[in-house]
Scaffold this motif. Structure first.
Motif, mmCIF file in Angstrom:
data_model
loop_
_atom_site.group_PDB
_atom_site.id
_atom_site.type_symbol
_atom_site.label_atom_id
_atom_site.label_comp_id
_atom_site.label_asym_id
_atom_site.label_seq_id
_atom_site.Cartn_x
_atom_site.Cartn_y
_atom_site.Cartn_z
ATOM 1 N N VAL A 103 0.865 -1.184 0.000
ATOM 2 C CA VAL A 103 0.000 0.000 0.000
ATOM 3 C C VAL A 103 0.895 1.226 0.000
ATOM 4 O O VAL A 103 1.871 1.292 0.759
ATOM 5 N N ALA A 104 0.586 2.186 -0.866
ATOM 6 C CA ALA A 104 1.352 3.431 -0.923
ATOM 7 C C ALA A 104 0.414 4.574 -1.265
ATOM 8 O O ALA A 104 -0.571 4.395 -1.991
ATOM 9 N N LEU A 116 10.298 -1.196 -3.322
ATOM 10 C CA LEU A 116 9.292 -2.219 -3.061
ATOM 11 C C LEU A 116 9.389 -3.342 -4.091
ATOM 12 O O LEU A 116 9.334 -4.529 -3.749
ATOM 13 N N TYR A 117 9.535 -2.961 -5.348
ATOM 14 C CA TYR A 117 9.663 -3.975 -6.401
ATOM 15 C C TYR A 117 10.868 -4.882 -6.139
ATOM 16 O O TYR A 117 10.785 -6.109 -6.277
ATOM 17 N N ARG A 122 4.800 -6.590 -6.253
ATOM 18 C CA ARG A 122 4.428 -6.490 -7.661
ATOM 19 C C ARG A 122 3.173 -5.656 -7.900
ATOM 20 O O ARG A 122 2.750 -5.491 -9.044
ATOM 21 N N GLY A 123 2.583 -5.133 -6.845
ATOM 22 C CA GLY A 123 1.400 -4.304 -7.020
ATOM 23 C C GLY A 123 1.105 -3.503 -5.772
ATOM 24 O O GLY A 123 1.701 -3.720 -4.710
ATOM 25 N N LEU A 158 4.660 -2.092 -11.336
ATOM 26 C CA LEU A 158 3.627 -2.449 -10.369
ATOM 27 C C LEU A 158 2.240 -2.332 -10.985
ATOM 28 O O LEU A 158 1.973 -1.441 -11.788
ATOM 29 N N HIS A 159 1.344 -3.217 -10.580
ATOM 30 C CA HIS A 159 -0.046 -3.132 -11.013
ATOM 31 C C HIS A 159 -0.916 -2.620 -9.867
ATOM 32 O O HIS A 159 -0.457 -2.481 -8.728
ATOM 33 N N ALA A 160 -2.170 -2.337 -10.173
ATOM 34 C CA ALA A 160 -3.140 -1.898 -9.172
ATOM 35 C C ALA A 160 -4.070 -3.050 -8.830
ATOM 36 O O ALA A 160 -4.628 -3.692 -9.721
ATOM 37 N N GLN A 161 -4.226 -3.308 -7.535
ATOM 38 C CA GLN A 161 -5.206 -4.284 -7.065
ATOM 39 C C GLN A 161 -6.300 -3.502 -6.354
ATOM 40 O O GLN A 161 -6.014 -2.700 -5.459
#
Length: 299
Positions: A103-104, A116-117, A122-123, A158-161
């Motif tokens: 979370v960011a 983070l990566y 990854r998201g 990164l992707h969005a969840q």
């Protein structure tokens, strides 16, 4: 870290699984679980709206090993806010087999996302759940932060969840799918099984899936309480899977916060999915190939 350190006084012991009847393919992945604690080392950063689970990395790994999952994805729970310490430490236990969703907040520097990566993230998770006063759940970052973050998320890989009540997906999902980053929809978008296949949200999901614009996590126990067979959900599940099997993921949601005595056995959910997926190519796609593609697991 300016947020307070909160050590829960009482802990809830999560249900541990039995051994499934199904023999999962090698490198199968449970794409949705959480770790909590040990709280003396990794205290919460926000008051929790649910009983704090006694679910450290050791117990999580025991769960994966018991059910035969060779890979896993851990999702940052809201009470930890933007503090990824517990998440990163857990992923580091098996860096080749585990990934994380952190979370960011909007405005996070690119270097922080790149770090983070490098730690296996990854998201980023975005939660659009609000109280009656319109306030986000403590520790959550809402959907309005996705667009500002999307360019730097794309650069960082990164992707969005996304997760929220049914209405939020109807309002936002079409727009979010056009931000230039992969979008993963949590918990089957909180569909209401009683609305059936003609539900507006169901039709939106089918359209976006057919176009390859979203990914979807199949987590039946969060959409239906019709356990253990979840029969009311079967038509929706099958339609989503048929719409685009290349965009389907599977997640148990262990350790089942807020479910208490109703928490399912992960093994039973695996055996149910085994039957519903129907054939070995589909099982391999959902449990192995799709997670490998999205989360960057190496062969």
């Amino acid at each position: 870290m300016n947020a307070p350190a909160i050590i829960p006084e009482q802990l809830e012991t999560p249900r541990m699984p039995s051994v499934p009847r199904a023999h999962l393919p090698a490198f199968s992945c449970d794409t949705h679980c959480h770790v909590f604690g040990p709280y003396q080392r990794y205290p919460l950063r926000h008051p929790s709206s649910y009983a704090a689970p006694d679910a450290p990395a050791e117990r999580y790994l025991e769960m994966l090993d018991t059910v035969g999952m060779g890979r896993g994805v851990l999702v940052q729970p809201a009470p930890y806010g933007t503090d990824p310490s517990a998440l990163l430490a857990a992923v580091a236990r098996r860096p080749d087999a585990l990934r994380g969703i952190a979370v960011a907040e909007a405005g996070t520097e690119p270097a922080a996302l790149q770090a983070l990566y490098a730690g296996g993230i990854r998201g980023l998770r975005f939660v659009e759940a609000r109280d009656k006063a319109g306030r986000l759940l403590q520790g959550s970052v809402g959907f309005d932060s996705i667009a500002p973050l999307a360019p730097v998320m794309a650069q960082a890989g990164l992707h969005a969840q996304v997760w929220g009540p049914r209405e939020t997906h109807l309002t936002h999902l079409e727009r979010l799918a056009d931000l230039g980053i992969p979008v993963v929809v949590d918990h089957m978008a909180c569909l209401l099984p009683q609305l059936g296949l003609d539900d507006a949200l169901m039709q939106l999901l089918l359209r976006l899936l057919r176009a390859g614009r979203i990914w979807l996590k199949l987590s039946v126990c969060r959409v239906s309480r019709d356990a253990p067979d979840y029969a009311e959900l079967r038509p929706l599940h099958d339609a989503l899977l048929a719409a685009n099997p290349d965009r389907m993921l599977w997640g148990s949601d262990w350790p089942y916060v807020r479910m208490g005595a109703d928490a399912p056995d992960v093994a039973a959910l695996i055996d149910l999915a085994w039957r519903w997926f129907g054939d070995d190519p589909t099982r391999h796609k959902v449990w192995v190939d799709n997670p490998a593609a999205l989360y960057g697991f190496k062969a």
